[in-house]
Design an enzyme around this catalytic site. Structure first.
Site, PDB file in Angstrom:
ATOM      1  N   GLN A 179       0.790  -1.240   0.089  1.00  0.00           N
ATOM      2  CA  GLN A 179      -0.036  -0.027  -0.026  1.00  0.00           C
ATOM      3  C   GLN A 179       0.749   1.240  -0.072  1.00  0.00           C
ATOM      4  O   GLN A 179       0.278   2.323   0.106  1.00  0.00           O
ATOM      5  CB  GLN A 179      -0.969  -0.100   0.964  1.00  0.00           C
ATOM      6  CG  GLN A 179      -1.944  -1.173   1.337  1.00  0.00           C
ATOM      7  CD  GLN A 179      -3.148  -0.852   0.157  1.00  0.00           C
ATOM      8  OE1 GLN A 179      -3.166   0.310  -0.342  1.00  0.00           O
ATOM      9  NE2 GLN A 179      -4.133  -1.734   0.016  1.00  0.00           N
ATOM     10  N   SER A 199       2.727  -5.289  -4.999  1.00  0.00           N
ATOM     11  CA  SER A 199       1.690  -5.679  -5.867  1.00  0.00           C
ATOM     12  C   SER A 199       1.113  -4.732  -6.778  1.00  0.00           C
ATOM     13  O   SER A 199       0.782  -3.683  -6.719  1.00  0.00           O
ATOM     14  CB  SER A 199       0.631  -6.029  -4.863  1.00  0.00           C
ATOM     15  OG  SER A 199      -0.785  -6.405  -5.791  1.00  0.00           O
ATOM     16  N   HIS A 201      -1.533  -4.509  -8.824  1.00  0.00           N
ATOM     17  CA  HIS A 201      -2.961  -3.893  -8.701  1.00  0.00           C
ATOM     18  C   HIS A 201      -3.262  -2.824  -7.981  1.00  0.00           C
ATOM     19  O   HIS A 201      -4.385  -2.102  -8.162  1.00  0.00           O
ATOM     20  CB  HIS A 201      -4.102  -5.052  -8.673  1.00  0.00           C
ATOM     21  CG  HIS A 201      -4.400  -5.625  -7.459  1.00  0.00           C
ATOM     22  ND1 HIS A 201      -5.336  -5.049  -6.637  1.00  0.00           N
ATOM     23  CD2 HIS A 201      -3.749  -6.516  -6.702  1.00  0.00           C
ATOM     24  CE1 HIS A 201      -5.476  -6.004  -5.473  1.00  0.00           C
ATOM     25  NE2 HIS A 201      -4.611  -6.771  -5.625  1.00  0.00           N
ATOM     26  N   THR A 237       7.112 -20.560 -15.899  1.00  0.00           N
ATOM     27  CA  THR A 237       7.258 -19.898 -16.860  1.00  0.00           C
ATOM     28  C   THR A 237       6.652 -18.408 -16.610  1.00  0.00           C
ATOM     29  O   THR A 237       5.406 -18.291 -16.268  1.00  0.00           O
ATOM     30  CB  THR A 237       6.680 -20.367 -18.347  1.00  0.00           C
ATOM     31  OG1 THR A 237       7.213 -21.510 -18.425  1.00  0.00           O
ATOM     32  CG2 THR A 237       6.780 -19.667 -19.344  1.00  0.00           C
ATOM     33  N   CYS A 330     -15.169  -5.603   8.454  1.00  0.00           N
ATOM     34  CA  CYS A 330     -15.609  -6.482   9.183  1.00  0.00           C
ATOM     35  C   CYS A 330     -15.273  -7.853   8.989  1.00  0.00           C
ATOM     36  O   CYS A 330     -15.628  -8.227   7.830  1.00  0.00           O
ATOM     37  CB  CYS A 330     -17.144  -6.505   9.182  1.00  0.00           C
ATOM     38  SG  CYS A 330     -17.748  -4.648  10.083  1.00  0.00           S
TER      39      CYS A 330
HETATM   40  N1  PLP Z   1      -0.841  -6.627   1.646  1.00  0.00           N
HETATM   41  C1  PLP Z   1      -1.593  -5.549   1.691  1.00  0.00           C
HETATM   42  C2  PLP Z   1      -1.175  -4.478   2.761  1.00  0.00           C
HETATM   43  C3  PLP Z   1      -2.698  -5.320   1.063  1.00  0.00           C
HETATM   44  O1  PLP Z   1      -3.402  -4.208   0.940  1.00  0.00           O
HETATM   45  C4  PLP Z   1      -2.952  -6.474   0.041  1.00  0.00           C
HETATM   46  C5  PLP Z   1      -3.996  -6.187  -0.745  1.00  0.00           C
HETATM   47  O2  PLP Z   1      -5.118  -5.891  -0.477  1.00  0.00           O
HETATM   48  C6  PLP Z   1      -2.226  -7.517   0.028  1.00  0.00           C
HETATM   49  C7  PLP Z   1      -0.997  -7.734   0.930  1.00  0.00           C
HETATM   50  C8  PLP Z   1      -2.400  -8.629  -0.981  1.00  0.00           C
HETATM   51  O3  PLP Z   1      -1.934  -8.227  -2.213  1.00  0.00           O
HETATM   52  P1  PLP Z   1      -2.451  -9.232  -3.517  1.00  0.00           P
HETATM   53  O4  PLP Z   1      -3.992  -8.680  -3.473  1.00  0.00           O
HETATM   54  O5  PLP Z   1      -1.743  -8.817  -4.668  1.00  0.00           O
HETATM   55  O6  PLP Z   1      -2.478 -10.372  -3.163  1.00  0.00           O
END
Ligand code: PLP
Length: 383
Positions: A179, A199, A201, A237, A330
């Site tokens: 984040q 990550s 996305h 791969t 929640c």
């Molecule tokens: N760690 C944190 C702080 C996250 O906000 C998230 C995703 O919400 C993840 C790990 C997990 O990442 P991913 O969705 O790519 O597995």
């Protein structure tokens, strides 16, 4: 109309990312391990992406290993550290507010015989450094995993101090920076973490692509073994198109940071908060922001509306086109505030009345203003 204010959950894939990926889903579909020219082309694209990601965080390209997601990056780092040290006489320290992608694997390690301690945070959602130092200064060798920024509140953790404390104890340190990357400067040449998870996305690459920074010379035991891709550190791969997308997203976020794009997001977030206060803060304490005001990512507002229930507000907001989350994720089926809010010591009432509004580089002033109008109406109905 729909206004997306849930960028900490995921982000829109950037058109430039889609454009960069497309050739690797169509004409250039070759195996990057193949020795002929087309295969070498795919490999070249992966190496370019590795440089783009490395450049964003001040790493060397060889220190970047591509993974299937942020959860995998976290598991890879933690499991490598745990396996390397062995369950006898190893202590693992994490914060109470980690994402489940750190809490669940370390809970499994505790069940397997490792000593695991979860350190609390203060009322602002920041790691209690005194308690952390005490936990690390046990006689045992060990490692720590402390997130760079929290997914619910956006609160940024004291990573420099965390590294100083762990290093002086001779421990290794991993950070879940999922984040933080793309939202604020995350530099491994300035902060001495050994492992760092990313990550795609969360900053405009697609879901299902991530990477792990492994500092040069850090011992590492692969979680996935096979054909030896990624320098033998993560076999399989490679997902060329998604890796190219991650690289392009990293380049875009570097540009956004340099050209004021992230500051613009922060100004929008501040505008959102200011407007909520101006419109609803008529009674002191009716609108309350949760978490540190000084140490947080620029894109999140975590806000409670006294007397309202987020679970009632969310469908009404959705109806009006506002997509956001409850501030308290929640636990399914359980009427409890999130572990993050508990750690901060928020009352149940305040926790359940909170929304997490998270912006991105695609957010606009018009969207913020319209969202405020809708939120104000919904709050006035729900209070
Ligand atoms: N760690 C944190 C702080 C996250 O906000 C998230 C995703 O919400 C993840 C790990 C997990 O990442 P991913 O969705 O790519 O597995």
């Amino acid at each position: 109309m729909s206004i997306y204010l849930d960028s900490n959950a995921t982000t829109q894939v950037h058109p430039r990312v889609v454009e960069a990926m497309m050739p690797y889903l169509t004409d250039n579909w070759y195996n990057p391990s193949s020795g002929y020219r087309a295969g070498r082309g795919a490999k070249g694209a992966i190496e370019k992406a590795r440089e783009q990601v490395a450049s964003l965080i001040g790493a060397s390209p060889e220190e970047i290993v591509f993974t299937g997601c942020g959860t995998e990056s976290n598991n890879m780092a933690l499991k490598s550290l745990a396996r390397g040290m062995g369950r006898q006489n190893t202590k693992i320290v994490v914060s109470e507010i980690e994402h489940s992608a750190v809490l669940r694997p370390t809970e499994a390690m505790a069940a397997a015989g490792y000593e695991v301690e979860q350190v609390t945070t203060d009322g602002e959602g920041r790691l209690d450094l005194g308690a952390f130092e005490e936990a690390v200064s046990s006689k045992k060798p060990g490692f720590a995993s402390i997130m760079w920024a929290n997914n619910e509140t956006g609160v940024v953790q004291p990573m420099l101090e965390v590294c100083q404390i762990t290093k002086s104890a001779g421990w290794s340190v991993h950070t879940d920076a999922i984040q933080a990357v793309g939202k604020l400067p995350v530099r491994v040449d300035e902060v001495g973490v050994d492992f760092l998870s990313i990550s795609g996305h969360k900053f405009h690459a697609p879901k299902g692509i991530g990477c792990l920074f492994i500092r040069k010379n850090s011992p590492f035991q692969p979680m996935i073994r096979g054909g030896g891709q990624e320098g033998g550190r993560r076999s399989g791969t490679q997902n060329v198109a998604y890796i190219v997308g991650l690289g392009e997203a990293a380049a875009i976020m570097g540009e956004e940071a340099a050209n004021g794009g992230l500051d613009r997001v922060e100004r929008l977030r501040n505008r959102l908060e200011d407007r909520l206060i101006a419109r609803l803060g008529r009674e002191t304490g009716f609108v309350q922001f949760n978490g540190s005001r000084d140490y947080r990512t620029g894109n999140v507002a975590h806000v409670s509306f006294s007397g309202c229930v987020a679970a009632e507000m969310l469908p009404m907001l959705d109806e009006r086109g506002i997509q956001c989350s409850a501030g308290s994720a929640c636990m399914t089926g359980k009427n409890q505030p999130s572990h993050v809010q508990k750690s901060m010591g928020l009352s149940d009432e305040r926790a359940f009345s909170s929304l997490r509004l998270s912006l991105s580089i695609f957010s606009t002033e018009e969207e913020v203003d319209e969202a405020v109008d809708e939120i104000v109406e919904v709050v006035n109905i729900c209070v």
